[in-house]
Design a protein around this motif. Structure first.
Motif, mmCIF file in Angstrom:
data_model
loop_
_atom_site.group_PDB
_atom_site.id
_atom_site.type_symbol
_atom_site.label_atom_id
_atom_site.label_comp_id
_atom_site.label_asym_id
_atom_site.label_seq_id
_atom_site.Cartn_x
_atom_site.Cartn_y
_atom_site.Cartn_z
ATOM 1 N N ARG A 61 35.011 24.670 -16.311
ATOM 2 C CA ARG A 61 35.544 25.619 -15.462
ATOM 3 C C ARG A 61 34.796 26.865 -15.150
ATOM 4 N NH1 ARG A 61 41.074 26.040 -16.835
ATOM 5 N NH2 ARG A 61 41.406 23.943 -15.974
ATOM 6 N N MET A 62 34.014 27.061 -15.944
ATOM 7 C CA MET A 62 33.065 28.475 -15.986
ATOM 8 C C MET A 62 31.849 28.255 -15.031
ATOM 9 S SD MET A 62 34.654 31.093 -17.072
ATOM 10 C CE MET A 62 33.468 32.256 -17.209
ATOM 11 N N ALA A 63 31.633 26.846 -15.103
ATOM 12 C CA ALA A 63 30.349 26.518 -14.355
ATOM 13 C C ALA A 63 29.917 27.468 -13.048
ATOM 14 C CB ALA A 63 30.159 24.970 -13.983
ATOM 15 N N GLY A 64 28.830 27.989 -12.954
ATOM 16 C CA GLY A 64 28.396 28.698 -11.765
ATOM 17 C C GLY A 64 28.885 30.181 -11.866
ATOM 18 N N PHE A 65 29.302 30.640 -13.061
ATOM 19 C CA PHE A 65 29.643 32.021 -12.956
ATOM 20 C C PHE A 65 28.446 32.876 -13.129
ATOM 21 C CE2 PHE A 65 30.531 35.847 -15.801
ATOM 22 C CZ PHE A 65 31.543 36.586 -14.869
ATOM 23 N N LYS A 66 28.128 33.856 -12.374
ATOM 24 C CA LYS A 66 26.948 34.613 -12.231
ATOM 25 C C LYS A 66 27.429 36.095 -12.315
ATOM 26 C CE LYS A 66 25.879 32.088 -8.592
ATOM 27 N NZ LYS A 66 25.264 30.838 -7.989
ATOM 28 N N GLY A 67 26.347 37.148 -12.793
ATOM 29 C CA GLY A 67 26.622 38.279 -12.392
ATOM 30 C C GLY A 67 25.769 38.686 -11.377
ATOM 31 N N PRO A 68 25.765 40.062 -11.098
ATOM 32 C CA PRO A 68 24.958 40.275 -9.660
ATOM 33 C C PRO A 68 23.509 40.266 -9.923
ATOM 34 C CG PRO A 68 26.142 42.213 -10.795
ATOM 35 C CD PRO A 68 26.427 41.248 -11.680
ATOM 36 N N GLY A 69 22.723 39.574 -8.768
ATOM 37 C CA GLY A 69 21.329 39.259 -8.784
ATOM 38 C C GLY A 69 21.061 37.951 -9.332
ATOM 39 N N SER A 70 21.897 37.167 -10.009
ATOM 40 C CA SER A 70 21.849 35.870 -10.556
ATOM 41 C C SER A 70 21.700 35.027 -9.400
ATOM 42 C CB SER A 70 22.825 35.393 -11.686
ATOM 43 O OG SER A 70 22.829 36.134 -12.606
ATOM 44 N N SER A 71 20.990 34.071 -9.435
ATOM 45 C CA SER A 71 20.759 32.779 -8.189
ATOM 46 C C SER A 71 20.658 31.544 -9.260
ATOM 47 C CB SER A 71 19.914 33.313 -7.452
ATOM 48 O OG SER A 71 18.680 33.288 -7.893
ATOM 49 N N ASP A 87 26.022 28.945 -16.761
ATOM 50 C CA ASP A 87 26.833 30.167 -16.326
ATOM 51 C C ASP A 87 26.384 31.266 -17.044
ATOM 52 O OD1 ASP A 87 28.835 31.199 -18.894
ATOM 53 O OD2 ASP A 87 28.932 28.830 -18.459
ATOM 54 N N ASP A 88 26.685 32.566 -16.433
ATOM 55 C CA ASP A 88 25.836 33.601 -17.037
ATOM 56 C C ASP A 88 27.193 34.411 -17.502
ATOM 57 O OD1 ASP A 88 24.373 35.807 -17.662
ATOM 58 O OD2 ASP A 88 24.017 36.443 -15.661
ATOM 59 N N ARG A 89 27.474 34.140 -18.796
ATOM 60 C CA ARG A 89 28.766 34.983 -19.371
ATOM 61 C C ARG A 89 28.385 36.258 -19.526
ATOM 62 N NH1 ARG A 89 32.019 30.223 -22.572
ATOM 63 N NH2 ARG A 89 31.653 28.677 -21.172
ATOM 64 N N ASP A 90 27.277 36.553 -20.068
ATOM 65 C CA ASP A 90 26.903 37.940 -20.542
ATOM 66 C C ASP A 90 26.560 38.838 -19.401
ATOM 67 O OD1 ASP A 90 24.351 37.026 -20.186
ATOM 68 O OD2 ASP A 90 23.931 36.855 -22.452
ATOM 69 N N GLN A 91 26.427 38.172 -18.224
ATOM 70 C CA GLN A 91 26.080 38.778 -17.008
ATOM 71 C C GLN A 91 24.896 39.587 -16.915
ATOM 72 O OE1 GLN A 91 29.641 41.167 -15.036
ATOM 73 N NE2 GLN A 91 30.426 39.124 -14.918
ATOM 74 N N ASN A 92 23.873 39.229 -17.640
ATOM 75 C CA ASN A 92 22.518 39.637 -17.822
ATOM 76 C C ASN A 92 21.339 39.335 -16.794
ATOM 77 O OD1 ASN A 92 21.814 37.193 -19.102
ATOM 78 N ND2 ASN A 92 21.099 38.281 -20.878
ATOM 79 N N SER A 94 20.444 35.977 -16.802
ATOM 80 C CA SER A 94 19.866 34.988 -17.267
ATOM 81 C C SER A 94 20.850 33.723 -17.723
ATOM 82 C CB SER A 94 18.975 35.548 -18.647
ATOM 83 O OG SER A 94 18.506 34.325 -19.290
ATOM 84 N N THR A 95 20.630 32.369 -17.918
ATOM 85 C CA THR A 95 21.419 31.627 -18.270
ATOM 86 C C THR A 95 20.997 31.022 -19.779
ATOM 87 O OG1 THR A 95 20.523 29.769 -17.356
ATOM 88 C CG2 THR A 95 22.325 30.731 -16.234
ATOM 89 N N SER A 96 20.181 31.933 -20.571
ATOM 90 C CA SER A 96 19.527 31.611 -21.663
ATOM 91 C C SER A 96 20.392 32.171 -23.000
ATOM 92 C CB SER A 96 18.153 32.212 -22.023
ATOM 93 O OG SER A 96 18.300 33.832 -21.908
ATOM 94 N N GLY A 97 21.605 32.667 -22.652
ATOM 95 C CA GLY A 97 22.437 33.156 -23.919
ATOM 96 C C GLY A 97 23.122 31.936 -24.591
ATOM 97 N N ALA A 98 23.778 32.150 -25.660
ATOM 98 C CA ALA A 98 24.693 31.309 -26.200
ATOM 99 C C ALA A 98 25.532 30.796 -25.405
ATOM 100 C CB ALA A 98 25.035 31.996 -27.499
#
Length: 184
Positions: A61-71, A87-92, A94-98
């Motif tokens: 359900r979280m697929a595609g969640f992104k912060g500002p500037g993510s594409s 998804d960019d859960r930590d909104q940094n 990047s999608t490299s986080g856990a």
């Protein structure tokens, strides 16, 4: 002479009838115990499968969640038995986080559903994904991943242990997942 007692035949007959009744009661109690034990195993397997599917549903359900500037595209791979989502859960940015790059894949040879290459659910007899596209059509192998609007998951699991007849209980769970961050 008056004898007040039982003959040997009467005593043996009574003992035989009592033994038959006790054997019947024993078999009934033993069968009930086996059924209770089998049900406990089935319930545990179903509970574990339900928890796992709920966890998977939340992640998809979280697929595609992104912060500002993510594409990036939320769904990277979409096939009948595997899916990769970002998804960019930590909104940094990047999608490299856990837990930000997740792949689910079914391995029918080992009967396991894998998450990022590691066993996520065991005793899986079937797993399939179906995708509803923006135009309402359904497919299990979409070409335009940005048009995915709903992911339907079907997973069939069998009980870990066989029952007293040597059979496994197979139960199918389904879930329709609408990724909140796709198509917006």
């Amino acid at each position: 002479m008056k004898n007040s007692g039982f003959t040997l035949i009467e005593v043996v007959t009574t003992m035989l009838i009592a033994s038959i009744l006790l054997a019947g009661i024993y078999v009934m109690v033993w069968n009930q115990q086996r059924a209770y034990s089998d049900q406990g195993k089935v319930v545990e397997s179903l509970r574990n499968a339900r928890i796992t599917l709920n966890y998977m549903t939340k992640e998809l359900r979280m697929a595609g969640f992104k912060g500002p500037g993510s594409s990036f595209t939320g769904v990277q791979v979409a096939q009948k038995t595997s899916i990769r989502v970002l998804d960019d859960r930590d909104q940094n940015g990047s999608t490299s986080g856990a837990f930000e790059d997740i792949t689910y894949a079914y391995d029918p040879d080992t009967m396991k559903l894998l998450k990022n290459g590691k066993a996520f659910m065991n005793e899986v007899t079937d797993f399939s994904l179906n995708y509803t596209m923006a135009d309402g059509t359904q497919t299990n192998n979409p070409t335009d991943l940005t048009a995915i609007r709903k992911i339907s998951v079907a997973v069939a699991i069998r009980s870990k242990d066989a029952n007293f007849k040597g059979q496994h209980k197979i139960t199918t769970f389904t879930s329709d997942i609408v990724p909140r961050n796709m198509g917006v």
